[in-house]
Write a protein that holds these residues in place. Sequence first.
Motif, mmCIF file in Angstrom:
data_model
loop_
_atom_site.group_PDB
_atom_site.id
_atom_site.type_symbol
_atom_site.label_atom_id
_atom_site.label_comp_id
_atom_site.label_asym_id
_atom_site.label_seq_id
_atom_site.Cartn_x
_atom_site.Cartn_y
_atom_site.Cartn_z
ATOM 1 N N VAL A 107 64.827 90.931 -36.000
ATOM 2 C CA VAL A 107 64.690 89.638 -36.830
ATOM 3 C C VAL A 107 65.087 89.654 -38.206
ATOM 4 O O VAL A 107 65.009 90.864 -38.611
ATOM 5 C CB VAL A 107 63.216 89.224 -36.818
ATOM 6 C CG1 VAL A 107 62.149 90.183 -37.135
ATOM 7 C CG2 VAL A 107 63.019 87.739 -37.499
ATOM 8 N N ASP A 143 57.474 89.620 -27.418
ATOM 9 C CA ASP A 143 57.374 88.499 -28.247
ATOM 10 C C ASP A 143 56.814 88.881 -29.792
ATOM 11 O O ASP A 143 56.045 90.021 -29.799
ATOM 12 C CB ASP A 143 56.356 87.469 -27.824
ATOM 13 C CG ASP A 143 56.210 86.321 -28.502
ATOM 14 O OD1 ASP A 143 56.523 86.090 -29.762
ATOM 15 O OD2 ASP A 143 56.235 85.088 -27.854
ATOM 16 N N GLN A 158 58.692 82.032 -37.387
ATOM 17 C CA GLN A 158 59.098 83.485 -37.205
ATOM 18 C C GLN A 158 59.021 84.209 -38.295
ATOM 19 O O GLN A 158 58.769 85.514 -38.236
ATOM 20 C CB GLN A 158 60.514 83.467 -36.334
ATOM 21 C CG GLN A 158 61.324 84.830 -36.006
ATOM 22 C CD GLN A 158 60.639 85.137 -34.520
ATOM 23 O OE1 GLN A 158 59.535 84.735 -34.152
ATOM 24 N NE2 GLN A 158 60.984 86.147 -33.869
ATOM 25 N N GLU A 184 65.171 82.599 -33.530
ATOM 26 C CA GLU A 184 64.398 83.371 -33.855
ATOM 27 C C GLU A 184 64.830 84.812 -34.249
ATOM 28 O O GLU A 184 64.122 85.758 -34.647
ATOM 29 C CB GLU A 184 63.286 83.826 -32.657
ATOM 30 C CG GLU A 184 62.335 82.416 -32.677
ATOM 31 C CD GLU A 184 62.786 81.405 -31.955
ATOM 32 O OE1 GLU A 184 63.735 81.346 -31.207
ATOM 33 O OE2 GLU A 184 62.071 80.275 -32.165
ATOM 34 N N ARG A 242 61.261 76.472 -36.142
ATOM 35 C CA ARG A 242 61.167 77.818 -35.476
ATOM 36 C C ARG A 242 61.416 78.868 -36.129
ATOM 37 O O ARG A 242 60.786 79.931 -36.137
ATOM 38 C CB ARG A 242 62.037 77.610 -34.203
ATOM 39 C CG ARG A 242 61.615 77.087 -33.053
ATOM 40 C CD ARG A 242 62.842 76.507 -32.056
ATOM 41 N NE ARG A 242 63.167 77.888 -31.516
ATOM 42 C CZ ARG A 242 64.295 77.560 -30.556
ATOM 43 N NH1 ARG A 242 65.084 76.506 -30.339
ATOM 44 N NH2 ARG A 242 64.845 78.729 -30.109
ATOM 45 N N ARG A 243 62.406 78.764 -37.196
ATOM 46 C CA ARG A 243 62.610 80.095 -38.081
ATOM 47 C C ARG A 243 61.478 80.279 -38.946
ATOM 48 O O ARG A 243 61.273 81.322 -39.312
ATOM 49 C CB ARG A 243 63.986 79.570 -38.958
ATOM 50 C CG ARG A 243 65.164 79.613 -37.928
ATOM 51 C CD ARG A 243 66.453 79.494 -38.978
ATOM 52 N NE ARG A 243 67.542 79.109 -38.079
ATOM 53 C CZ ARG A 243 68.635 79.762 -37.710
ATOM 54 N NH1 ARG A 243 68.453 81.015 -37.585
ATOM 55 N NH2 ARG A 243 69.493 78.930 -37.075
ATOM 56 N N GLU A 279 57.093 87.563 -39.092
ATOM 57 C CA GLU A 279 57.676 88.714 -39.497
ATOM 58 C C GLU A 279 57.230 89.203 -40.874
ATOM 59 O O GLU A 279 57.169 90.478 -40.940
ATOM 60 C CB GLU A 279 59.373 88.517 -39.549
ATOM 61 C CG GLU A 279 60.163 89.540 -40.117
ATOM 62 C CD GLU A 279 60.089 90.965 -39.455
ATOM 63 O OE1 GLU A 279 59.458 91.073 -38.498
ATOM 64 O OE2 GLU A 279 60.892 91.964 -40.180
ATOM 65 N N ARG A 330 52.242 79.763 -31.213
ATOM 66 C CA ARG A 330 53.010 81.028 -30.898
ATOM 67 C C ARG A 330 51.996 82.269 -30.876
ATOM 68 O O ARG A 330 52.201 83.038 -29.923
ATOM 69 C CB ARG A 330 53.994 81.463 -32.308
ATOM 70 C CG ARG A 330 55.310 80.616 -32.280
ATOM 71 C CD ARG A 330 56.205 81.185 -31.376
ATOM 72 N NE ARG A 330 56.670 82.733 -31.141
ATOM 73 C CZ ARG A 330 57.545 83.250 -31.867
ATOM 74 N NH1 ARG A 330 58.189 82.554 -32.907
ATOM 75 N NH2 ARG A 330 57.698 84.531 -31.917
#
Length: 421
Positions: free
Chosen positions: A197, A268, A410, A226, A406-407, A414, A298
């Motif tokens: 990622v 995940d 994620q 992702e 979505r990014r 992260e 998520r």
Amino acid sequence: VTHAEAEFRSQPVEIITIGDELLLGFTIDTNGAYLGRKLAQIGFVVARRTSVGDDTAAIETAVREALLRTGAVITTGGLGPTTDDMSKSAVARVFGRELEIDQEHVRWMQERWRTRFGKEMPASNMAQAALPRGAKKLANNHGSAPGVFIEDKRGWVAMLPGVPREMRGMTDDTLVPLLESHVPQHGTIRSYTLRTVGVAESLLGDMLKDIELPAGMSLAYLPAPEGVDLRLTIRGSNASVADASLAQVGTAVRDTVGDAVYGEDDDDLAAIVLQLCRNGKHTIAVAESCTGGLLGARLTAIPGSSDVVLGGFIAYHNDVKREALGVSERDLRESGAVSEPVVRQMAAGAIERLGSTCALAITGVAGPTGGTPDKPVGTVWIASSVNCDMHSRRLSLIGDRDEIRRRSAQAALEMLRRRLM
Ligand code: AMP
Ligand code: MG
């Protein structure tokens, strides 16, 4: 991997998925995808995948051609009881056989209708008991239409149902064992995936340009919103030799890419973050604006998340940011909803309200409208707080609304992973 291993040729097979809905684009061919993965594990290479509509002539032609090319064909769909289910009559014609009613299966279905539904079996179900003469019935433990296995000197055709759950069940329970015993010379195709990622595909390519791959191994770069998956694949006749070789190259790739690797295979990022929280005895609260609950979804999609996730806020309207999270009216007015002070106050508010040790907050412009010159679509602020230490970051994301959301989720996960690592 020895030379002989690398030279190993896997058995080619063709897949034909049947149904008008596939051609019209209403249904994505997930059956083809599932079969591709499963077959690779037992050493079959899917050489070609074809979709055809509910049309006897089209099915017949597709199956005949595939049989001549590879002698190994798997179909899905069209085994049902209605007039749009015509796969068996088409395949019966390819083999020049008649359809016959399997009385044993009729009795089984009649019994099933009586005991499960308390009714007599509808007449149309009779079609499900029809098999081309000389074909073998493949047990269906998840529905009433049996599968079919039929062969002659040209090769074999296996027919599976279209309903994905039934197709998967029959593949695992019946088809895979049958193929493993039926086809004498099959090897294995093993894959190992490292999930990354935050690093662009091209940059990963530069980092990994000197990695040496043994003969028969390939490295694929698979970008998604992702992150980028790095998938190593090897073909061989011996699974443990293949696995050892994958592990060795996998370690070299991991060492080269470093921290951007968050997991392997189906890992995940949310599950990785939850585990890090568990290890550090942390709890999480989330506060989301543009992602509207995606981050919470998520996290809570992971079984067992309740020991870490306390809850969260979908603070979409500014009034909710103010009232539910205590974001200051003045900062909202002066800096705007997508800003550093607001995202930090969202995270702080979530902690204050829910009493967690960690918080993640997201606010941004997901588009397609709402962008301005200094905050174009894709401008997203994220904040993470760990033990009252707040970090925040501005992201400039690309993509459509769905991708930006979505990014964002994620990137927030992260951010927390890096802090807890
Ligand atoms: P059928 O057995 O052809 O009547 O298919 C039953 C249902 O399974 C269809 O309505 C689709 O929703 C689904 N289906 C059929 N083929 C596929 C496929 N290749 N991939 C995913 N779903 C499928
Ligand atoms: Mg159909």
